[in-house]
Design an enzyme around this catalytic site. Structure first.
Site, mmCIF file in Angstrom:
data_model
loop_
_atom_site.group_PDB
_atom_site.id
_atom_site.type_symbol
_atom_site.label_atom_id
_atom_site.label_comp_id
_atom_site.label_asym_id
_atom_site.label_seq_id
_atom_site.Cartn_x
_atom_site.Cartn_y
_atom_site.Cartn_z
ATOM 1 N N GLU A 215 44.713 40.779 3.803
ATOM 2 C CA GLU A 215 45.030 42.194 3.629
ATOM 3 C C GLU A 215 45.886 42.652 4.805
ATOM 4 O O GLU A 215 45.950 41.968 5.836
ATOM 5 C CB GLU A 215 43.738 43.022 3.531
ATOM 6 N N PRO A 216 46.541 43.805 4.700
ATOM 7 C CA PRO A 216 47.430 44.251 5.776
ATOM 8 C C PRO A 216 46.764 44.345 7.140
ATOM 9 O O PRO A 216 47.402 44.107 8.167
ATOM 10 C CB PRO A 216 47.902 45.630 5.289
ATOM 11 N N SER B 108 42.973 36.089 9.351
ATOM 12 C CA SER B 108 41.936 35.059 9.259
ATOM 13 C C SER B 108 40.516 35.626 9.212
ATOM 14 O O SER B 108 39.581 34.906 8.875
ATOM 15 C CB SER B 108 42.056 34.105 10.461
ATOM 16 N N THR C 57 51.666 34.294 -2.072
ATOM 17 C CA THR C 57 52.714 33.383 -2.517
ATOM 18 C C THR C 57 52.691 33.342 -4.039
ATOM 19 O O THR C 57 51.631 33.214 -4.643
ATOM 20 C CB THR C 57 52.482 31.973 -1.945
ATOM 21 N N ARG D 281 44.534 23.462 2.714
ATOM 22 C CA ARG D 281 44.830 22.923 4.045
ATOM 23 C C ARG D 281 45.355 21.495 3.962
ATOM 24 O O ARG D 281 46.229 21.106 4.747
ATOM 25 C CB ARG D 281 43.582 23.010 4.924
ATOM 26 N N HIS E 132 70.908 17.270 17.059
ATOM 27 C CA HIS E 132 72.119 17.800 16.430
ATOM 28 C C HIS E 132 72.968 18.624 17.400
ATOM 29 O O HIS E 132 74.130 18.943 17.079
ATOM 30 C CB HIS E 132 71.748 18.686 15.232
ATOM 31 N N GLU F 40 47.402 29.085 5.692
ATOM 32 C CA GLU F 40 46.063 28.534 5.457
ATOM 33 C C GLU F 40 45.241 28.452 6.744
ATOM 34 O O GLU F 40 44.414 27.564 6.915
ATOM 35 C CB GLU F 40 46.135 27.140 4.801
ATOM 36 N N ALA G 41 46.454 27.693 14.039
ATOM 37 C CA ALA G 41 45.951 26.581 14.846
ATOM 38 C C ALA G 41 44.641 26.947 15.526
ATOM 39 O O ALA G 41 43.727 26.113 15.645
ATOM 40 C CB ALA G 41 47.005 26.181 15.884
ATOM 41 N N GLU G 42 44.547 28.201 15.957
ATOM 42 C CA GLU G 42 43.324 28.625 16.634
ATOM 43 C C GLU G 42 42.124 28.597 15.688
ATOM 44 O O GLU G 42 41.014 28.190 16.077
ATOM 45 C CB GLU G 42 43.521 30.031 17.203
#
Length: 401
Positions: free
Chosen positions: A131-132, A136, A162, A259, A354, A379, A382-383
């Site tokens: 939600e806004p 997490s 998505t 995940r 490159h 998903e 990292a924390e």
């Protein structure tokens, strides 16, 4: 040259599926991906091709018209597709999370109603937790469902869907205090609802609005949206599994699949970045020789290839653990964490190889450089993954003093 990230122990059918997907990626996705991405254009022709290949039914049981394949097969297909264009893998990811949740937790009526059309690709799935005001912290969900006779009335605003526009079925997690006394733990008073809607933007059914696409740095082509529920009425038989209060557990089960998918995407993007880097290093000359002959570049290539191999191995392990029916939150968290971090590092090294050309939109690595950061937060950040990993390790290695 031998390809990186090979998978041992695959069946002939799995190898045939992967070979078909790889050919499709090389012929139908890679040649057009950058142009479509720059235009932020939905890849309808590619999606139609995936539908024709039967990929929307890859993990759906054969009794519902799917191929009945494993999570491992699906993850390896996602790895190949993300190697071509990560956005395309996102289109099928949320679809399969919803299909998996239906398969594992749906009532028989819900399975019979949705899964055959999902297998055919006629229904496309999306799922919604965020939600806004939260990411997490799922326990802080404020969207709510209230019982009204034989229906529920849903109100609230969801974020980061998505396929929010192109989907025709959304699995949404909301609060539902019915039958749960005050003081009940937040995760025990949440319910997953199945919302059928028309694809598109605006009011897609009475009480449900998809405002429009969110403009993003990368991960373009696929639509990412908000969803507003304002007096949305759903029949009681659209509670996933038919019982309220189980939504959190259902969603977390689906997120484990997600995940593994994000790990697979990280592997695919990293593979493509390595391919671009190692090819350019042999084409670009400085000081009288290809830069691949300079030791500094060889060190980079060695590190990149090692990271691709390590991430792939952890992703395969997490998928196989889930397929075995065992708990895999530790393995999925580790795989997602490592693959997304390594993907970022491999892409950046390919970008550095490159040189100035990596900053040009004419080169594919520029697109990958903008896509990789999404995997760091999708998903679960990292924390969050490290919290999951740490807690599970303490369970496994509890000191008995």
């Amino acid at each position: 040259m031998a390809r990186l990230a090979q998978t041992a122990g695959l069946t002939d059918i799995q190898q045939e599926i992967l070979s078909t997907v790889r050919d499709f990626v090389d012929k139908e996705i890679i040649p057009v991906a950058t142009e479509l991405e720059h235009r932020d254009e939905y890849p309808q022709q590619i999606v139609d091709g995936l539908k024709e290949l039967g990929l929307f039914g890859l993990m759906i049981p054969e009794e519902y018209g799917g191929l009945g394949e494993s999570l491992l097969t699906y993850a390896l297909c996602v790895e190949e597709i993300a190697r071509g264009w990560m956005s395309v893998s996102g289109i099928i990811n949320t679809h399969f999370i919803v299909a998996y949740m239906l398969k594992q937790h749906g009532t028989q009526e819900q399975k019979d109603h949705f899964l055959p059309r999902m297998a055919a690709g006629d229904i496309r799935g999306a799922f919604s937790m965020s939600e806004p005001a939260l990411g997490s912290d799922v326990s802080a969900i404020s969207s709510k469902a209230v019982r009204d006779g034989d229906e529920y009335v849903l109100n609230g605003q969801k974020m980061w869907l998505t396929n929010g526009g192109t989907s025709s079925l959304v699995a949404v997690l909301v609060r539902s205090d019915e039958g749960h006394p005050e003081g009940t733990a937040p995760h025990k008073s949440m319910t997953t609802f199945l919302i059928e809607k028309e694809p598109g933007f605006g009011e897609v059914r009475p009480g449900l609005t998809i405002p429009g696409k969110i403009d993003k740095m990368g991960y373009k082509g696929v639509d990412t949206t908000e969803m507003i529920m304002d007096g949305l009425r759903l029949p009681a038989d659209r509670v996933l599994g038919g019982v309220t209060g189980r939504g959190f557990y259902q969603m977390m089960d689906g997120v484990e699949v997600g995940r593994v998918n994000v790990a697979a995407r990280g592997c695919g993007v990293a593979q493509r970045a390595f391919e671009l880097g190692v090819r350019y290093a042999q084409q670009r000359h400085t000081f009288g020789k290809a830069i691949a002959q300079h030791q500094a570049i060889q060190f980079k290539l060695a590190e990149m290839a090692t990271k691709v191999e390590a991430a792939h191995a952890m992703m395969v392990n997490a998928a196989r653990k889930k397929d075995s029916g065992e708990r895999n939150d530790l393995e999925a968290g580790m795989a997602k964490y490592l693959a997304s971090e390594y993907c970022k590092e491999v892409v950046e090294d390919a970008f550095r190889i490159h040189g100035g050309y990596g900053f040009s939109k004419e080169y594919e690595i520029e697109r990958l450089y903008r896509e990789a950061p999404m995997l760091l937060i999708g998903e679960g950040t990292a924390e969050i993954q490290k919290m999951i990993i740490g807690r599970r390790l303490l369970e496994e290695y509890r000191f008995q003093g």
